[in-house]
Scaffold this motif. Structure first.
Motif, PDB file in Angstrom:
ATOM      1  N   ARG A  48       0.843  -1.215   0.000  1.00  0.00           N
ATOM      2  CA  ARG A  48       0.000   0.000   0.000  1.00  0.00           C
ATOM      3  C   ARG A  48       0.864   1.245   0.000  1.00  0.00           C
ATOM      4  O   ARG A  48       0.584   2.196  -0.751  1.00  0.00           O
ATOM      5  CB  ARG A  48      -0.898  -0.013   1.240  1.00  0.00           C
ATOM      6  N   ASP A  49       1.920   1.255   0.795  1.00  0.00           N
ATOM      7  CA  ASP A  49       2.811   2.424   0.835  1.00  0.00           C
ATOM      8  C   ASP A  49       3.518   2.610  -0.500  1.00  0.00           C
ATOM      9  O   ASP A  49       3.659   3.746  -0.973  1.00  0.00           O
ATOM     10  CB  ASP A  49       3.837   2.267   1.956  1.00  0.00           C
ATOM     11  N   LEU A  51       2.478   1.575  -3.557  1.00  0.00           N
ATOM     12  CA  LEU A  51       1.512   2.034  -4.549  1.00  0.00           C
ATOM     13  C   LEU A  51       1.084   3.468  -4.303  1.00  0.00           C
ATOM     14  O   LEU A  51       0.861   4.221  -5.238  1.00  0.00           O
ATOM     15  CB  LEU A  51       0.303   1.108  -4.569  1.00  0.00           C
ATOM     16  N   GLY A  52       0.980   3.842  -3.031  1.00  0.00           N
ATOM     17  CA  GLY A  52       0.632   5.219  -2.710  1.00  0.00           C
ATOM     18  C   GLY A  52       1.712   6.178  -3.160  1.00  0.00           C
ATOM     19  O   GLY A  52       1.424   7.290  -3.624  1.00  0.00           O
ATOM     20  N   ALA A  53       2.982   5.771  -3.035  1.00  0.00           N
ATOM     21  CA  ALA A  53       4.089   6.638  -3.457  1.00  0.00           C
ATOM     22  C   ALA A  53       4.161   6.708  -4.998  1.00  0.00           C
ATOM     23  O   ALA A  53       4.515   7.749  -5.543  1.00  0.00           O
ATOM     24  CB  ALA A  53       5.398   6.100  -2.899  1.00  0.00           C
ATOM     25  N   PHE A  55       1.610   6.409  -7.196  1.00  0.00           N
ATOM     26  CA  PHE A  55       0.449   7.041  -7.816  1.00  0.00           C
ATOM     27  C   PHE A  55       0.033   8.353  -7.169  1.00  0.00           C
ATOM     28  O   PHE A  55      -1.046   8.845  -7.437  1.00  0.00           O
ATOM     29  CB  PHE A  55      -0.745   6.076  -7.828  1.00  0.00           C
ATOM     30  N   SER A  56       0.879   8.926  -6.353  1.00  0.00           N
ATOM     31  CA  SER A  56       0.527  10.211  -5.754  1.00  0.00           C
ATOM     32  C   SER A  56       1.212  11.381  -6.432  1.00  0.00           C
ATOM     33  O   SER A  56       2.070  11.245  -7.239  1.00  0.00           O
ATOM     34  CB  SER A  56       0.891  10.219  -4.269  1.00  0.00           C
TER      35      SER A  56
END
Length: 56
Positions: A48-49, A51-53, A55-56
């Motif tokens: 999650r971390d 993918l968050g990095a 796609f942010s």
């Protein structure tokens, strides 16, 4: 928990009755499941971390 349950052959006493507690095999299996759950939770937290990095 009876670690020396007679029905598993852990005691040398012939008069030992069957154990009524949680056997050591059950304790080990539960420990493996808990460890597996923690590892899966950690892995998906990292994913999650990541993918968050990305796609942010």
């Amino acid at each position: 928990m009876d670690l020396f349950d007679a029905e598993l052959g852990g005691r040398d006493e012939p008069e030992a009755g069957e154990g009524h507690g949680c056997s050591w095999v059950t304790a080990v299996i539960l420990g493996i499941f808990v460890l597996l759950a923690v590892l899966i939770h950690t892995f998906f937290g990292w994913a999650r971390d990541l993918l968050g990095a990305l796609f942010s």
